[in-house]
Design a protein around this motif. Sequence first.
Motif, short mmCIF file in Angstrom:
data_model
loop_
_atom_site.label_atom_id
_atom_site.label_comp_id
_atom_site.label_asym_id
_atom_site.label_seq_id
_atom_site.Cartn_x
_atom_site.Cartn_y
_atom_site.Cartn_z
N ARG A 140 0.75 -1.16 0.17
CA ARG A 140 0.00 0.15 -0.12
C ARG A 140 0.65 1.28 -0.09
N SER A 142 -0.74 4.51 1.08
CA SER A 142 -1.82 5.21 1.72
C SER A 142 -0.86 5.75 2.74
N TYR A 143 0.26 5.71 3.13
CA TYR A 143 1.12 6.35 4.36
C TYR A 143 1.59 7.58 3.69
N THR A 146 -2.68 9.40 -0.90
CA THR A 146 -4.22 8.75 -0.72
C THR A 146 -5.09 9.69 -1.72
N THR A 148 -9.00 11.00 -2.41
CA THR A 148 -10.32 11.21 -1.64
C THR A 148 -11.24 11.28 -3.03
#
Length: 232
Positions: A140, A142-143, A146, A148
């Motif tokens: 991933r 996402s850290y 991201t 939206t």
Amino acid sequence: MSKINKGYKVFISYKYGDSSVLQLPARQDDETRLTTARHYVDIIQEAFEDMSHINKGEKDGEDLSQFKDETIESKLRNKIYDSKVTIVLISPEMRNMSEDEDEQWIPWEIRYSLRETTRNDRTSHRNAILGVVLPDRWGRYSYAITTTNCFFCSCVHYPLTNSFTILKQLVFNRKNPEMKSDCTKDMKIYISPHSYMHLVTWDEFIENIDRCLDAAVALSESSYEWNMPKLN
């Protein structure tokens, strides 16, 4: 993966032993290895036709930890001075949270990359910064990146969790940015180009390295004015 055709010299900044990244397929000569950020550097190296165009935070077979800080700093200065693009491999645990940022090498490498330095009547101008987000253990991003989704738009957000302050200062740092306000999330939406650092995922980077390098260089050479970090 195609070979890199650009003539840009690059310096790669990364946390050598960060193993919080996605495990890469083991090679036949090293089937038990634990993947670290350094193994992703190996892949980038293989993409360069001219190996003289790539510099890393250490030389092959050379452990810089054996040297005094002043010696390491001198070696890094020479490598960065001779480059046009600094690729920062962003990994989940690149920052040691128990140490002050000023005591870690990556922020220093980025700051020096942003300096204009003159040697023997030759000036090395500010490097382009290309941030490449490595996948975490579960693949991933996402850290650090991201998306939206809302009714009107698909907005990209850069949380850069556990990253260094100077990296956060290189995103959304355009002076007088162009904005739009039709997001149902009630967020400030910046229209590109909005950041001095061109930020991409590892997958995007590997798909077309030349394009990512070009985009980073274009931002560094554009007429846009940036709110740049203080370099002292």
